[in-house]
Design a protein around this motif. Structure first.
Motif, short mmCIF file in Angstrom:
data_model
loop_
_atom_site.label_atom_id
_atom_site.label_comp_id
_atom_site.label_asym_id
_atom_site.label_seq_id
_atom_site.Cartn_x
_atom_site.Cartn_y
_atom_site.Cartn_z
N THR A 73 8.59 33.29 91.98
CA THR A 73 8.06 34.27 92.92
C THR A 73 8.84 34.23 94.23
N LEU A 74 9.11 33.03 94.72
CA LEU A 74 9.91 32.89 95.95
C LEU A 74 11.32 33.44 95.74
N THR A 75 11.91 33.12 94.62
CA THR A 75 13.26 33.60 94.32
C THR A 75 13.28 35.12 94.23
N ALA A 76 12.26 35.68 93.59
CA ALA A 76 12.17 37.14 93.48
C ALA A 76 12.04 37.78 94.86
N GLY A 77 11.18 37.23 95.70
CA GLY A 77 10.98 37.78 97.03
C GLY A 77 12.22 37.68 97.90
N LEU A 78 12.85 36.53 97.87
CA LEU A 78 14.05 36.34 98.69
C LEU A 78 15.21 37.20 98.19
N SER A 79 15.35 37.30 96.87
CA SER A 79 16.44 38.13 96.35
C SER A 79 16.18 39.61 96.65
N GLY A 80 14.92 40.02 96.61
CA GLY A 80 14.60 41.41 96.98
C GLY A 80 14.90 41.69 98.43
N ALA A 81 14.54 40.74 99.29
CA ALA A 81 14.82 40.92 100.72
C ALA A 81 16.32 40.93 101.00
N LEU A 82 17.04 40.02 100.35
CA LEU A 82 18.49 39.97 100.55
C LEU A 82 19.15 41.23 100.00
N ALA A 83 18.66 41.72 98.88
CA ALA A 83 19.21 42.96 98.32
C ALA A 83 19.00 44.12 99.29
N ALA A 84 17.81 44.21 99.86
CA ALA A 84 17.53 45.29 100.81
C ALA A 84 18.41 45.18 102.05
N GLN A 85 18.65 43.96 102.50
CA GLN A 85 19.44 43.76 103.71
C GLN A 85 20.94 44.00 103.48
N THR A 86 21.42 43.64 102.31
CA THR A 86 22.86 43.71 102.07
C THR A 86 23.30 44.93 101.28
N GLY A 87 22.35 45.66 100.72
CA GLY A 87 22.70 46.80 99.90
C GLY A 87 23.16 46.44 98.51
N ARG A 88 22.99 45.21 98.12
CA ARG A 88 23.35 44.77 96.77
C ARG A 88 22.15 44.92 95.86
N SER A 89 22.38 44.91 94.57
CA SER A 89 21.27 45.00 93.63
C SER A 89 20.63 43.63 93.43
N VAL A 90 19.34 43.64 93.17
CA VAL A 90 18.63 42.40 92.90
C VAL A 90 19.23 41.71 91.67
N ASP A 91 19.57 42.51 90.66
CA ASP A 91 20.16 41.93 89.45
C ASP A 91 21.44 41.16 89.77
N ASP A 92 22.28 41.73 90.63
CA ASP A 92 23.52 41.04 91.00
C ASP A 92 23.23 39.73 91.73
N LEU A 93 22.24 39.75 92.60
CA LEU A 93 21.89 38.54 93.34
C LEU A 93 21.31 37.47 92.42
N LEU A 94 20.47 37.86 91.49
CA LEU A 94 19.90 36.89 90.56
C LEU A 94 20.97 36.35 89.62
N GLU A 95 21.90 37.21 89.24
CA GLU A 95 23.02 36.73 88.42
C GLU A 95 23.84 35.70 89.21
N GLY A 96 24.04 35.96 90.49
CA GLY A 96 24.75 35.01 91.35
C GLY A 96 23.98 33.71 91.48
N ALA A 97 22.66 33.79 91.56
CA ALA A 97 21.85 32.58 91.64
C ALA A 97 21.99 31.76 90.36
N ALA A 98 21.98 32.42 89.22
CA ALA A 98 22.14 31.72 87.95
C ALA A 98 23.52 31.05 87.88
N ARG A 99 24.56 31.78 88.31
CA ARG A 99 25.91 31.19 88.33
C ARG A 99 25.95 29.97 89.24
N SER A 100 25.26 30.05 90.35
CA SER A 100 25.23 28.94 91.29
C SER A 100 24.59 27.70 90.68
N VAL A 101 23.51 27.91 89.94
CA VAL A 101 22.84 26.79 89.26
C VAL A 101 23.80 26.14 88.27
#
Length: 153
Positions: A73-101
């Motif tokens: 839930t926290l990851t979803a909220g933060l990725s949504g907020a970051l997507a809104a702020q940066t103009g990136r898609s949530v899917d791209d941000l979550l994919e980046g999070a998975a790559r980071s892990v």
């Protein structure tokens, strides 16, 4: 993700697996698909069952499942907020999070392999992931700001 000399996963491997479960939960939450949410919740339960050495009490299992869901839930909220702020898609941000892990797990594995070979700790450069570019959740490795500190288009 395990040491070739031992069938027991390293803590870093288990942590990476849990991290991917959390990212999966975030993706399911963003999808709004009930089937994806159900599958993610089952994935949390299955992962916990596979990672524990002894069966958990019902309460312990519930607490751990809720912690994983809360992380999603926290990851979803933060990725949504970051997507809104940066103009990136949530899917791209979550994919980046998975790559980071996965990247963090790989670094830990490489560090352990170097230690097994007796190489000095300072021989390891955590910024080197064999491609010359560090992967992380938000793409921070690439400075996208101009000289005034504003985001570039």
């Amino acid at each position: 993700m395990t040491d070739e000399h031992d069938s027991t996963p390293r803590p870093e491997d288990d942590a990476a697996r849990l991290g991917l479960v959390v990212v999966g939960e975030a993706a399911a939450l963003h999808s709004g698909d009930d089937a994806a949410l159900d599958a993610s919740e089952q994935n949390i339960r299955d992962t916990i069952d596979e990672l524990v050495d002894e069966p958990l009490t019902e309460r312990q299992e519930e607490v751990v499942e809720r912690l994983a869901a809360a992380g999603g839930t926290l990851t979803a909220g933060l990725s949504g907020a970051l997507a809104a702020q940066t103009g990136r898609s949530v899917d791209d941000l979550l994919e980046g999070a998975a790559r980071s892990v996965v990247w963090q797990q790989r670094l830990a594995q490489e560090r352990d392999e170097r230690a097994e070979r007796g190489e000095a700790e300072d021989a390891f450069d955590p910024r080197d992931d064999h491609r010359g570019e560090r992967e992380d959740a938000g793409g921070q490795q690439r400075d996208r700001r101009n000289h005034d500190g504003h985001d570039e288009a």
